[in-house]
Design a protein around this motif. Structure first.
Motif, PDB file in Angstrom:
ATOM      1  N   TYR A  73      51.292  54.426  40.593  1.00 38.55           N
ATOM      2  CA  TYR A  73      50.015  54.337  40.328  1.00 38.55           C
ATOM      3  C   TYR A  73      49.638  55.951  40.463  1.00 38.55           C
ATOM      4  CZ  TYR A  73      49.076  54.760  45.341  1.00 38.55           C
ATOM      5  OH  TYR A  73      49.020  55.113  46.795  1.00 38.55           O
ATOM      6  N   VAL A  74      48.327  56.258  40.127  1.00 38.47           N
ATOM      7  CA  VAL A  74      47.788  57.398  40.032  1.00 38.47           C
ATOM      8  C   VAL A  74      46.490  57.544  41.017  1.00 38.47           C
ATOM      9  CG1 VAL A  74      49.010  58.029  37.962  1.00 38.47           C
ATOM     10  CG2 VAL A  74      46.685  56.899  37.850  1.00 38.47           C
ATOM     11  N   PRO A  75      46.124  58.866  41.318  1.00 35.26           N
ATOM     12  CA  PRO A  75      45.117  58.880  42.296  1.00 35.26           C
ATOM     13  C   PRO A  75      43.626  58.571  41.381  1.00 35.26           C
ATOM     14  CG  PRO A  75      46.330  60.808  42.174  1.00 35.26           C
ATOM     15  CD  PRO A  75      46.814  60.037  41.215  1.00 35.26           C
ATOM     16  N   ALA A  76      43.673  58.466  40.166  1.00 36.72           N
ATOM     17  CA  ALA A  76      42.541  58.049  39.433  1.00 36.72           C
ATOM     18  C   ALA A  76      42.618  57.855  37.892  1.00 36.72           C
ATOM     19  CB  ALA A  76      41.209  59.308  39.754  1.00 36.72           C
ATOM     20  N   VAL A  77      41.984  56.842  37.484  1.00 38.59           N
ATOM     21  CA  VAL A  77      42.137  56.527  35.924  1.00 38.59           C
ATOM     22  C   VAL A  77      40.592  56.564  35.344  1.00 38.59           C
ATOM     23  CG1 VAL A  77      42.514  54.721  34.467  1.00 38.59           C
ATOM     24  CG2 VAL A  77      43.990  55.336  36.296  1.00 38.59           C
TER      25      VAL A  77
ATOM     26  N   SER B 163      38.277  55.345  32.247  1.00 38.22           N
ATOM     27  CA  SER B 163      38.084  54.368  31.186  1.00 38.22           C
ATOM     28  C   SER B 163      36.754  54.541  30.698  1.00 38.22           C
ATOM     29  CB  SER B 163      38.586  52.846  31.942  1.00 38.22           C
ATOM     30  OG  SER B 163      38.108  52.174  30.609  1.00 38.22           O
TER      31      SER B 163
ATOM     32  N   LEU C   7      33.788  56.164  32.788  1.00 35.01           N
ATOM     33  CA  LEU C   7      33.831  55.870  34.299  1.00 35.01           C
ATOM     34  C   LEU C   7      35.250  56.617  34.798  1.00 35.01           C
ATOM     35  CD1 LEU C   7      32.460  52.246  34.781  1.00 35.01           C
ATOM     36  CD2 LEU C   7      31.159  54.519  34.923  1.00 35.01           C
TER      37      LEU C   7
ATOM     38  N   TYR D 256      37.867  55.472  37.880  1.00 30.04           N
ATOM     39  CA  TYR D 256      37.983  54.656  39.084  1.00 30.04           C
ATOM     40  C   TYR D 256      39.142  55.523  39.813  1.00 30.04           C
ATOM     41  CZ  TYR D 256      36.210  50.954  35.956  1.00 30.04           C
ATOM     42  OH  TYR D 256      35.553  50.227  35.225  1.00 30.04           O
ATOM     43  N   THR D 257      38.798  55.497  41.116  1.00 29.49           N
ATOM     44  CA  THR D 257      39.825  56.238  42.214  1.00 29.49           C
ATOM     45  C   THR D 257      40.712  55.135  42.703  1.00 29.49           C
ATOM     46  OG1 THR D 257      38.644  56.270  44.370  1.00 29.49           O
ATOM     47  CG2 THR D 257      38.244  57.896  42.641  1.00 29.49           C
ATOM     48  N   SER D 258      41.776  55.574  43.253  1.00 34.67           N
ATOM     49  CA  SER D 258      42.491  54.977  44.144  1.00 34.67           C
ATOM     50  C   SER D 258      41.922  54.731  45.559  1.00 34.67           C
ATOM     51  CB  SER D 258      43.938  55.309  44.191  1.00 34.67           C
ATOM     52  OG  SER D 258      44.730  55.050  42.963  1.00 34.67           O
ATOM     53  N   GLY D 259      42.311  53.787  46.244  1.00 35.75           N
ATOM     54  CA  GLY D 259      41.877  53.950  47.598  1.00 35.75           C
ATOM     55  C   GLY D 259      42.197  54.921  48.251  1.00 35.75           C
TER      56      GLY D 259
ATOM     57  N   GLU E  81      37.050  53.516  48.302  1.00 37.43           N
ATOM     58  CA  GLU E  81      37.452  53.813  46.830  1.00 37.43           C
ATOM     59  C   GLU E  81      36.045  54.088  46.086  1.00 37.43           C
ATOM     60  OE1 GLU E  81      39.310  50.086  45.470  1.00 37.43           O
ATOM     61  OE2 GLU E  81      37.417  49.307  44.982  1.00 37.43           O
TER      62      GLU E  81
ATOM     63  N   ILE F  10      34.095  54.507  42.071  1.00 38.89           N
ATOM     64  CA  ILE F  10      33.841  54.454  40.729  1.00 38.89           C
ATOM     65  C   ILE F  10      32.734  55.344  40.467  1.00 38.89           C
ATOM     66  CG2 ILE F  10      33.286  53.150  38.512  1.00 38.89           C
ATOM     67  CD1 ILE F  10      33.996  50.562  40.188  1.00 38.89           C
TER      68      ILE F  10
ATOM     69  N   VAL G  12      50.095  52.503  34.125  1.00 39.00           N
ATOM     70  CA  VAL G  12      49.950  53.437  35.434  1.00 39.00           C
ATOM     71  C   VAL G  12      48.537  53.313  35.569  1.00 39.00           C
ATOM     72  CG1 VAL G  12      50.019  55.670  36.234  1.00 39.00           C
ATOM     73  CG2 VAL G  12      51.970  54.726  34.887  1.00 39.00           C
ATOM     74  N   HIS G  13      48.054  52.964  36.778  1.00 32.04           N
ATOM     75  CA  HIS G  13      46.881  52.591  37.294  1.00 32.04           C
ATOM     76  C   HIS G  13      46.367  53.272  38.519  1.00 32.04           C
ATOM     77  CE1 HIS G  13      49.754  49.733  38.612  1.00 32.04           C
ATOM     78  NE2 HIS G  13      49.114  50.019  39.810  1.00 32.04           N
ATOM     79  N   ALA G  14      45.143  53.381  38.922  1.00 32.79           N
ATOM     80  CA  ALA G  14      44.407  53.648  40.165  1.00 32.79           C
ATOM     81  C   ALA G  14      44.700  52.014  40.928  1.00 32.79           C
ATOM     82  CB  ALA G  14      42.987  54.027  39.962  1.00 32.79           C
ATOM     83  N   ARG G  15      44.777  52.246  42.265  1.00 32.65           N
ATOM     84  CA  ARG G  15      45.092  51.176  43.085  1.00 32.65           C
ATOM     85  C   ARG G  15      44.275  51.402  44.474  1.00 32.65           C
ATOM     86  NH1 ARG G  15      51.155  50.346  44.692  1.00 32.65           N
ATOM     87  NH2 ARG G  15      50.506  51.224  46.867  1.00 32.65           N
ATOM     88  N   SER G  16      44.170  50.131  44.944  1.00 33.20           N
ATOM     89  CA  SER G  16      43.780  50.045  46.339  1.00 33.20           C
ATOM     90  C   SER G  16      44.635  49.096  47.119  1.00 33.20           C
ATOM     91  CB  SER G  16      42.399  49.643  46.865  1.00 33.20           C
ATOM     92  OG  SER G  16      41.528  50.885  46.026  1.00 33.20           O
TER      93      SER G  16
ATOM     94  N   GLU H 105      41.870  47.609  30.284  1.00 33.54           N
ATOM     95  CA  GLU H 105      41.209  48.220  29.036  1.00 33.54           C
ATOM     96  C   GLU H 105      42.277  47.751  27.930  1.00 33.54           C
ATOM     97  OE1 GLU H 105      39.729  52.610  28.643  1.00 33.54           O
ATOM     98  OE2 GLU H 105      41.358  52.320  27.482  1.00 33.54           O
TER      99      GLU H 105
END
Lengths: 189, 189, 189
Positions: free
Chosen positions: A58-62, A64, A67, A69-72, A183, A185, C163-167, C187
């Motif tokens: 996973y990555v720190p932020a995505v 879309s 917007l 979206y950050t990871s926690g 987290e 948005i 590959v995504h953002a995640r909590s 998406e």
């Protein structure tokens, strides 16, 4: 700014909007561009860190649409938790004041994650949503006060754009025994 | 409707869509407009409350694009929790039936938060997502039934537009020792 | 593919994008279309299940704009939990390795929920966000490793789009005493 100036330079001057009339202009045009958001962080003694590297697939932020979206985000500083344990626990926990400061660090790390995707934090038009997870002793009910550490930092450095919808919940335990995870948005232009 | 008619008047008649053929028209055209959603709430004996005031640097709901994100809503009535404690706890907790009713109150408060942003609940085209946090004794596994209190209220007053994706989780503790907290994402036009 | 071929047929061939040069084409053109995502699941021995039926006034997934929001997915297989209990609990719990495999099952169920809305998983352009709730003994802090089960499955079958953002958070208890629950925002085009 000096010590870590490289870390706070924006790499995307071309996408920066022009400052509007009366808007604070942090640095002269000759210097590397620093976003107004980062200038306000600097006034609080905070240098935006490098983004926390991903621990897995996973990555720190995505991004879309418009917007991010950050990871926690955990309150890591240079890769380490300043404190660990549950908030309000009789033995070995952290107190609410400490946890509130950690929540602010989570928010700083969230801004770093957002910057990694949009390049310039001045592109943020609104923090849409914040979820704050507080690792809590079952007797501790002050989650809103703890998550205020994150909310107030975002309000202080982003102004009206930092005012968000928010949920604060008390969970059993967080990764690395962190007291807080946040987290975000964010909407950007 | 009488007792708190002012609270259920919409302030934005200009943005109300026209009722379609066969659609229920709750009030005659001469009266102050009341949304069909609020009319259905009234049939259940529920008057939409004023929005719960923000406790810090956050707000009850934020619009981004055609979505409204609410803050996590506690089952406050006139600023007070009708009950507190963990669901399923042997001592001092609340039972599942009580918690289910509280979840419905959370959903009503979420509708109030949404109305504070879009003015008229009939503008809701879809409840996209609901997250229900249930403060749970570790032995209590009936979170879906509790959160149904919120889901069924939304379905009852919004019809097809109220059918949503949902997560229900059992957390250690919630703000003010609330048994339930519900957040909502709604799409509107 | 044979045993449940019907379940893996896409019902919307008209909306499938054409395979690009060098892209794996799992089946000949004469056979019912199977998405590349499902072909990669099949390579891992996974047949996409039917969608888990809703338990109340909610649905497995909802589309808003070009996003699909799934409900929180439990690791149900044929309607049953393969294991239950808290992760890391001394008595009667499940170990981290088991929970990691369950998280992958949650992700498979999330893909089934997404497919129920968009018809063809190859329409997914990005997994935007994953939230993994791990029912945790308060001493267990390895939530990221557990939720990696979901993240790695999504990466394996969706490639860069996965590959995504995640909590990842540790909660007190989950529905049916499930060790894991995963929700996804995807998406699509």
């Amino acid at each position: 700014m000096g010590a870590r100036a490289g870390g706070s330079r924006t790499g995307r001057q071309g996408t920066r909007r022009l400052p509007e009339e009366g808007e604070e202009l942090a640095l002269s045009a000759q210097l590397p561009a620093v976003s107004a958001v980062e200038a306000r962080l600097a006034e609080r003694g905070v240098t935006l860190p490098g983004v926390v590297p991903p621990l897995a697939a996973y990555v720190p932020a995505v991004i879309s649409g418009n917007l991010v979206y950050t990871s926690g985000q955990l309150p890591l500083i240079d890769g380490k938790l300043p404190a660990s344990g549950k908030v309000g626990a009789a033995d070995g926990g952290v107190d609410a004041e400490t946890a509130t400061a950690l929540a602010a660090t989570c928010a700083v790390n969230a801004l770093a994650a957002i910057k990694s995707q949009i390049g310039d934090l001045d592109r943020i038009t609104r923090i849409v949503k914040v979820v704050g997870f507080v690792a809590s002793d079952p007797s501790f009910t002050g989650q809103p006060g703890v998550v205020n550490g994150a909310s107030e930092l975002l309000g202080a450095v982003l102004g009206d754009a930092g005012v968000h919808a928010r949920s604060a919940v008390g969970v059993a335990v967080l990764p690395l025994d962190s007291p807080v995870e946040v987290e975000v948005i964010a909407e950007f232009t």
